[in-house]
Design an enzyme around this catalytic site. Sequence first.
Site, PDB file in Angstrom:
ATOM      1  CE1 TYR A  99     104.697  17.695 134.779  1.00  0.00           C
ATOM      2  CE2 TYR A  99     105.609  17.176 133.204  1.00  0.00           C
ATOM      3  CZ  TYR A  99     104.649  17.955 133.973  1.00  0.00           C
ATOM      4  OH  TYR A  99     103.818  19.559 133.186  1.00  0.00           O
ATOM      5  CG  PHE A 140      73.317  20.561 127.450  1.00  0.00           C
ATOM      6  CD1 PHE A 140      74.033  20.378 125.495  1.00  0.00           C
ATOM      7  CD2 PHE A 140      74.076  19.915 127.980  1.00  0.00           C
ATOM      8  CE1 PHE A 140      75.148  19.918 125.834  1.00  0.00           C
ATOM      9  CE2 PHE A 140      74.890  19.134 127.679  1.00  0.00           C
ATOM     10  CZ  PHE A 140      75.680  19.799 126.594  1.00  0.00           C
ATOM     11  CE  LYS A 167      80.681   9.570 128.301  1.00  0.00           C
ATOM     12  NZ  LYS A 167      81.093  11.060 128.817  1.00  0.00           N
ATOM     13  CG  ASP A 196      82.545   9.081 120.878  1.00  0.00           C
ATOM     14  OD1 ASP A 196      83.174   8.769 120.617  1.00  0.00           O
ATOM     15  OD2 ASP A 196      82.849  10.722 120.948  1.00  0.00           O
ATOM     16  NE  ARG A 244      73.032  14.193 125.367  1.00  0.00           N
ATOM     17  CZ  ARG A 244      73.161  15.156 125.758  1.00  0.00           C
ATOM     18  NH1 ARG A 244      73.417  16.444 125.485  1.00  0.00           N
ATOM     19  NH2 ARG A 244      74.862  15.854 126.228  1.00  0.00           N
ATOM     20  CG  PHE A 255      78.481  14.106 121.630  1.00  0.00           C
ATOM     21  CD1 PHE A 255      76.995  13.599 122.087  1.00  0.00           C
ATOM     22  CD2 PHE A 255      79.143  14.329 122.597  1.00  0.00           C
ATOM     23  CE1 PHE A 255      76.593  13.510 123.824  1.00  0.00           C
ATOM     24  CE2 PHE A 255      79.247  14.433 124.013  1.00  0.00           C
ATOM     25  CZ  PHE A 255      78.273  14.243 124.408  1.00  0.00           C
ATOM     26  CB  THR A 256      76.805  18.380 122.880  1.00  0.00           C
ATOM     27  OG1 THR A 256      77.318  17.498 123.552  1.00  0.00           O
ATOM     28  CG2 THR A 256      74.986  18.123 123.085  1.00  0.00           C
TER      29      THR A 256
HETATM   30  C1  LIG Z   1      79.794   9.528 122.588  1.00  0.00           C
HETATM   31  C2  LIG Z   1      80.051  10.934 123.656  1.00  0.00           C
HETATM   32  N1  LIG Z   1      82.145  11.927 122.961  1.00  0.00           N
HETATM   33  C3  LIG Z   1      82.029  11.930 123.832  1.00  0.00           C
HETATM   34  C4  LIG Z   1      81.704  13.038 124.609  1.00  0.00           C
HETATM   35  C5  LIG Z   1      82.753  13.306 125.773  1.00  0.00           C
HETATM   36  O1  LIG Z   1      83.541  12.940 126.674  1.00  0.00           O
HETATM   37  P1  LIG Z   1      83.742  13.719 127.835  1.00  0.00           P
HETATM   38  O2  LIG Z   1      82.652  13.844 128.834  1.00  0.00           O
HETATM   39  O3  LIG Z   1      84.542  12.785 129.025  1.00  0.00           O
HETATM   40  O4  LIG Z   1      84.093  14.718 127.881  1.00  0.00           O
HETATM   41  C6  LIG Z   1      80.765  11.754 125.241  1.00  0.00           C
HETATM   42  C7  LIG Z   1      80.398  12.188 126.713  1.00  0.00           C
HETATM   43  O5  LIG Z   1      79.235  12.537 127.646  1.00  0.00           O
HETATM   44  C8  LIG Z   1      80.147  11.609 124.871  1.00  0.00           C
HETATM   45  O6  LIG Z   1      78.930  10.744 125.205  1.00  0.00           O
END
Ligand SMILES: Cc1ncc(COP(=O)(O)O)c(C=O)c1O
Length: 466
Positions: A78, A455, A264, A221, A388, A130-131
């Site tokens: 842990y 989405f 990624k 990011d 997108r 970013f979303t």
């Molecule tokens: C540019 C970017 N930032 C943040 C994220 C969020 O990461 P996660 O899906 O691991 O939560 C993503 C995921 O697609 C992304 O493409």
Amino acid sequence: MSGIVAEKRSWAEPYKIKSVELLRMTTRAERESIIAEAGHNTFLIKSRDVYIDLLTDSGTAAMSDRQWAGMMVGDEAYAGSENYYNLEAAFHEHYGYRYLVPTHQGRGAENILSQLLVKPGDYVPGNMYFTTTRLHQERAGGTFVDVIVDEAHDPNSEHPFKGDVDIGKLDRLVRQVGAQRVPYISLEANVNMAGGQPFSMSNLRELHGYCQTHGILVMLDGTRVIENAYFIKEREPGYASKSVKSILREICDLTDGATVSAKKDLLVNIGGFLALNDEELFKQAQNLAVIYEGLHTYGGLAGRDMEAMAQGLREAVMETHQAARIGQVRYLGEKLQSAGVPIVKPIGSHGVFIDAAAFLPHLDRDEYPAQALAAAIYVEAGIRAMERGNVSAGRDPQTGDNRRPNLELVRLTIPRRVYTQAHMDVTAECIARVHAQRDKVGGLRMTYEPEYLRFFQARFEPIAAR
Ligand SMILES: Cc1ncc(COP(=O)(O)O)c(C=O)c1O
């Protein structure tokens, strides 16, 4: 220029295949009923009904034998897992930030960062939204402000660094609201929503200087920062003979911390982290991690996941890997371009982005052309892409209207080390067929709209058969 690029040698994969996963083909009639059942949303299709899965590059990479071997030395204690310290060592070596907080994935890190730094009434500038990142900033009471260069919003602009920040736009915001209301700039590497477009080192250096003068942090990011480093090596004067490793360190040294989705660049199926240089912020982040993620030495991950991530990082900085990765995406993009399919230029790092507005000019943005095109591509050949555009952008919190972004795209995202050149050929042929019959693709109406990140779960129906 690096030897590989200048000599135009093949991007052939720097590995051979040891294990395979069989694919299933479906008939067109089956796919028509599958897409209707999925509410014309490719996120709602079962994986077993997909032939070539280009939904996302997130968590879909093929791990190497060394990563799998690492999974077997998972220390699942842990607290204080050995794998955390191995990850920390690789993290210090390659990114160079002082402090690491592992998280279950990227959005876990975004949540902690936003809670720590954003206060109600603050503004968070960024090089395009970013979303998940914007949603966490908004939920912490902030307002996102787009300060990316104008070229990023133009699918036809060939600007080599469409991820650059327009420092003039940033300065206007800072003058308007005051630097004390701008806790940090959210700087994304290889900007996803712009089509996987990098920022340049010279722009980052200028941004760093500006932010230091005004007491604003630069938060990266870094989800695709290694791919961004490769583009800098390829495109930016003075970087051709520098290694991807050293370019990565230079980027990190010009930023104050980072949120990273390890799913990624880092070639793992799950994981992420928050990186910080400030000790006080780090202590607070560790404390929030125990509320939202798990203990600060595992952050919602198994020990084996952290070991795979450490090895994935060592493989991700290899130039042969990046040359093959980016070479494969470029191969698909060039095939589509020569078939006359409109795509975002220049071809990005993690996928080819089809310009759905140009592909389906007969559809209004509120008929969701990119959503409709992703569904049509699935029906044509069982290839799963994703929207997108207007659906991903969501609604303006003030007016409640669709945001109708300039870019209305379908993303063909290439998982790392998974598909072959022949899969890219099949994909290009399928999309060329849809393009030849594009006037038959009709628009969609949204029938179910979730409140957040719509989405992923929204449902649609065809407006009228053509
Ligand atoms: C540019 C970017 N930032 C943040 C994220 C969020 O990461 P996660 O899906 O691991 O939560 C993503 C995921 O697609 C992304 O493409």
